[in-house]
Design a protein around this motif. Structure first.
Motif, PDB file in Angstrom:
ATOM      1  N   VAL A 263       0.848  -1.192   0.000  1.00 28.70           N
ATOM      2  CA  VAL A 263       0.000   0.000   0.000  1.00 28.70           C
ATOM      3  C   VAL A 263       0.882   1.240   0.000  1.00 28.70           C
ATOM      4  N   GLU A 264       0.635   2.144  -0.955  1.00 31.92           N
ATOM      5  CA  GLU A 264       1.308   3.445  -0.971  1.00 31.92           C
ATOM      6  C   GLU A 264       0.290   4.464  -0.466  1.00 31.92           C
ATOM      7  N   ARG A 265       0.412   4.794   0.807  1.00 30.52           N
ATOM      8  CA  ARG A 265      -0.701   5.441   1.508  1.00 30.52           C
ATOM      9  C   ARG A 265      -0.958   6.877   1.079  1.00 30.52           C
TER      10      ARG A 265
ATOM     11  N   LEU B 122      -5.876   5.649   1.448  1.00 32.28           N
ATOM     12  CA  LEU B 122      -5.286   4.401   1.930  1.00 32.28           C
ATOM     13  C   LEU B 122      -4.479   4.613   3.197  1.00 32.28           C
ATOM     14  N   SER B 123      -4.873   5.619   4.003  1.00 35.11           N
ATOM     15  CA  SER B 123      -4.106   5.930   5.208  1.00 35.11           C
ATOM     16  C   SER B 123      -4.199   4.836   6.262  1.00 35.11           C
ATOM     17  N   HIS B 124      -5.205   3.998   6.187  1.00 38.16           N
ATOM     18  CA  HIS B 124      -5.301   2.854   7.104  1.00 38.16           C
ATOM     19  C   HIS B 124      -5.876   1.687   6.323  1.00 38.16           C
ATOM     20  N   ALA B 125      -5.191   1.296   5.272  1.00 36.09           N
ATOM     21  CA  ALA B 125      -5.731   0.316   4.330  1.00 36.09           C
ATOM     22  C   ALA B 125      -5.277  -1.096   4.672  1.00 36.09           C
ATOM     23  N   SER B 126      -6.106  -2.062   4.296  1.00 34.68           N
ATOM     24  CA  SER B 126      -5.736  -3.468   4.401  1.00 34.68           C
ATOM     25  C   SER B 126      -6.190  -4.192   3.144  1.00 34.68           C
ATOM     26  N   VAL B 127      -5.685  -5.416   2.960  1.00 35.87           N
ATOM     27  CA  VAL B 127      -5.898  -6.152   1.711  1.00 35.87           C
ATOM     28  C   VAL B 127      -6.159  -7.622   2.022  1.00 35.87           C
TER      29      VAL B 127
ATOM     30  N   GLY C 186     -10.210   0.760   1.892  1.00 33.68           N
ATOM     31  CA  GLY C 186      -9.692   2.093   2.152  1.00 33.68           C
ATOM     32  C   GLY C 186     -10.353   2.730   3.356  1.00 33.68           C
ATOM     33  N   ARG C 187      -9.668   3.705   3.933  1.00 34.39           N
ATOM     34  CA  ARG C 187     -10.210   4.382   5.109  1.00 34.39           C
ATOM     35  C   ARG C 187     -11.436   5.234   4.749  1.00 34.39           C
ATOM     36  N   ASP C 188     -11.554   5.638   3.500  1.00 35.81           N
ATOM     37  CA  ASP C 188     -12.670   6.484   3.068  1.00 35.81           C
ATOM     38  C   ASP C 188     -13.934   5.702   2.739  1.00 35.81           C
ATOM     39  N   GLY C 189     -13.952   4.408   3.043  1.00 37.31           N
ATOM     40  CA  GLY C 189     -15.124   3.595   2.752  1.00 37.31           C
ATOM     41  C   GLY C 189     -15.080   2.918   1.397  1.00 37.31           C
TER      42      GLY C 189
ATOM     43  N   PRO D 176      12.162   0.799  -4.363  1.00 33.60           N
ATOM     44  CA  PRO D 176      11.547   2.128  -4.208  1.00 33.60           C
ATOM     45  C   PRO D 176      10.026   2.019  -4.122  1.00 33.60           C
ATOM     46  N   ALA D 177       9.436   2.818  -3.230  1.00 34.61           N
ATOM     47  CA  ALA D 177       7.986   2.844  -3.060  1.00 34.61           C
ATOM     48  C   ALA D 177       7.592   4.200  -2.503  1.00 34.61           C
ATOM     49  N   GLU D 178       6.377   4.659  -2.825  1.00 39.35           N
ATOM     50  CA  GLU D 178       5.893   5.947  -2.355  1.00 39.35           C
ATOM     51  C   GLU D 178       5.181   5.792  -1.006  1.00 39.35           C
ATOM     52  N   SER D 179       5.859   6.217   0.063  1.00 44.21           N
ATOM     53  CA  SER D 179       5.289   6.153   1.420  1.00 44.21           C
ATOM     54  C   SER D 179       4.612   4.811   1.679  1.00 44.21           C
ATOM     55  N   PRO D 180       5.348   3.697   1.615  1.00 41.73           N
ATOM     56  CA  PRO D 180       4.715   2.388   1.765  1.00 41.73           C
ATOM     57  C   PRO D 180       4.272   2.131   3.202  1.00 41.73           C
ATOM     58  N   SER D 181       3.177   1.411   3.324  1.00 42.53           N
ATOM     59  CA  SER D 181       2.730   0.966   4.647  1.00 42.53           C
ATOM     60  C   SER D 181       2.546  -0.549   4.612  1.00 42.53           C
ATOM     61  N   GLY D 182       1.313  -1.038   4.508  1.00 45.58           N
ATOM     62  CA  GLY D 182       1.086  -2.472   4.569  1.00 45.58           C
ATOM     63  C   GLY D 182       1.638  -3.226   3.372  1.00 45.58           C
TER      64      GLY D 182
END
Length: 381
Positions: free
Chosen positions: A30-32, A57-62, A75-78, A363-369
């Motif tokens: 996830v690139e949040r 995707l600030s608090h995303a899961s898959v 996604g956090r936005d529903g 390389p990744a853009e602000s990766p999280s999960g």
């Protein structure tokens, strides 16, 4: 002319075959901040594509479909988005709520469920089409959603202090079982790999709630009650993620809320059997698939560090400094590698879990999960 056409087709076959790719060693990150999904190849230690337009995707899961081809992104936005990781396209997307906090896919792969803060409740969709199947209002912010065997979902209610089981084995109208009085403000939960034990963390109380899903009638039992009663309350910089709790052999390794400790709990008696002092407030304590190591990352301001605990001794055997804002760790299915997202350095690091040597940077853009497709075959993930 027919012979010429056959020869042309035969010459084209090797090129077409070269484009074929299996899904077994793929995954996503996830690139949040950019609302995108990076498609990863474990064998190549590389990113092989990016899917954009997935919203907040600030608090995303898959989770993944049983064939490992489709990723369902919560996604956090529903937003609920279905992504084809082979073609790297969005094949379906619905804005199903205003604020969401995770989801799950049923054991048969036919239903996708999403837990919501706003408007609360759980909404369930057809995994093939994303058409709505069921709406389960709860009158509460809902979280800790997991799948368990038998086409069932289990989730908890922050405001009501309850855990519900939604059973879809009989069709699209679920049978609901409510376990009340589990404790104040359950904030997250996990289920063991066999689907038997559901554990909810309690933000409003000093302890946890455990439910044995094999025993009827279902009831909650308090465990680790008062584990911090003799210590002053500490500020909590980031709540631990309970799906990151580790079951290593016959013991759970649990991040202690607001404390610089990992707790060890017997997996049969659910009694505390030890503690390990660690670098900071743990967020994830993740077991290597063989259970021999537990890798731990931490909340701000100590989130540049990862520590490795030996599960036999409970001692820290190695410490890494990957960089600023280590957010997530994901093991290769057999545990030979661990992939670590380093958000503020805009990269993913890959480490050998035997030598602790870094073997790749991506390389990744602000990766999280980080999520590998092997999760498709594991209960609760």
């Amino acid at each position: 002319m027919l012979r010429t056409l056959i020869v042309a087709l035969m010459l084209a076959l090797p090129a077409a075959a070269a484009e074929l790719r299996g899904t077994g060693d793929l995954g996503v990150a996830v690139e949040r901040t950019t609302g995108s999904l990076l498609v990863l190849d474990r064998s190549e230690h590389a990113a092989i594509g990016r899917v954009e337009g997935l919203g907040d995707l600030s608090h995303a899961s898959v989770v993944f479909s049983p064939d490992e081809r489709h990723a369902f992104v919560f996604g956090r936005d529903g937003g609920l988005t279905k992504v084809d990781i082979l073609t790297q396209d969005i094949v379906g997307r619905v804005m199903q709520a205003g604020n969401s906090i995770g989801g799950a896919i049923s054991d048969d792969g036919t239903l996708v469920a999403v837990s919501n803060y706003e408007p609360g409740g759980v909404r369930v969709f057809d995994a093939a089409t994303l058409a709505p199947v069921a709406d389960i209002p709860t009158g509460s912010r809902t979280l800790g959603l997991v799948d368990v065997p038998g086409r069932r979902f289990v989730f908890s209610l922050w405001d009501a202090g309850e855990t519900w089981v939604a059973d879809f084995s009989g069709g699209p109208e679920p049978a609901i079982t409510k376990i009340t009085g589990i404790g104040a403000n359950p904030y997250d939960a996990l289920v063991t790999a066999n689907g038997r034990t559901y554990i909810a963390g309690l933000f409003g109380e000093d302890g946890l709630a455990e439910i044995d899903l094999w025993q009827e009638p279902l009831r909650a039992r308090r465990i680790l009650d008062g584990y911090a009663k003799d210590d002053p309350a500490l500020p909590v910089y980031k709540m631990p993620h309970l799906e990151g709790w580790a079951l290593a052999g016959e013991r759970f390794a649990l991040p202690a809320i607001g404390r610089h400790e990992v707790l060890w709990m017997d997996a049969r008696s659910f009694e505390e059997v030890g503690r390990t002092a660690v670098h900071g407030q743990p967020v994830f304590a993740v077991a290597r698939p063989d259970g021999r190591q537990v890798w731990v990352n931490f909340a701000h301001p100590d989130n540049d560090t990862v520590q490795v605990i030996d599960t036999l001794s409970g001692e820290i055997v190695h410490e890494l400094k990957p960089g600023p804002a280590v957010l997530h760790m994901e093991f290769a299915p057999r545990g030979n590698e661990v992939w670590i997202s380093v958000r503020d350095a805009n990269r993913i690091d890959v480490y050998d879990t035997a030598s602790f040597e870094k073997i790749a940077e991506i390389p990744a853009e602000s990766p999280s999960g980080i999520f590998f497709t092997a999760r498709a075959h594991r209960t609760g993930l």
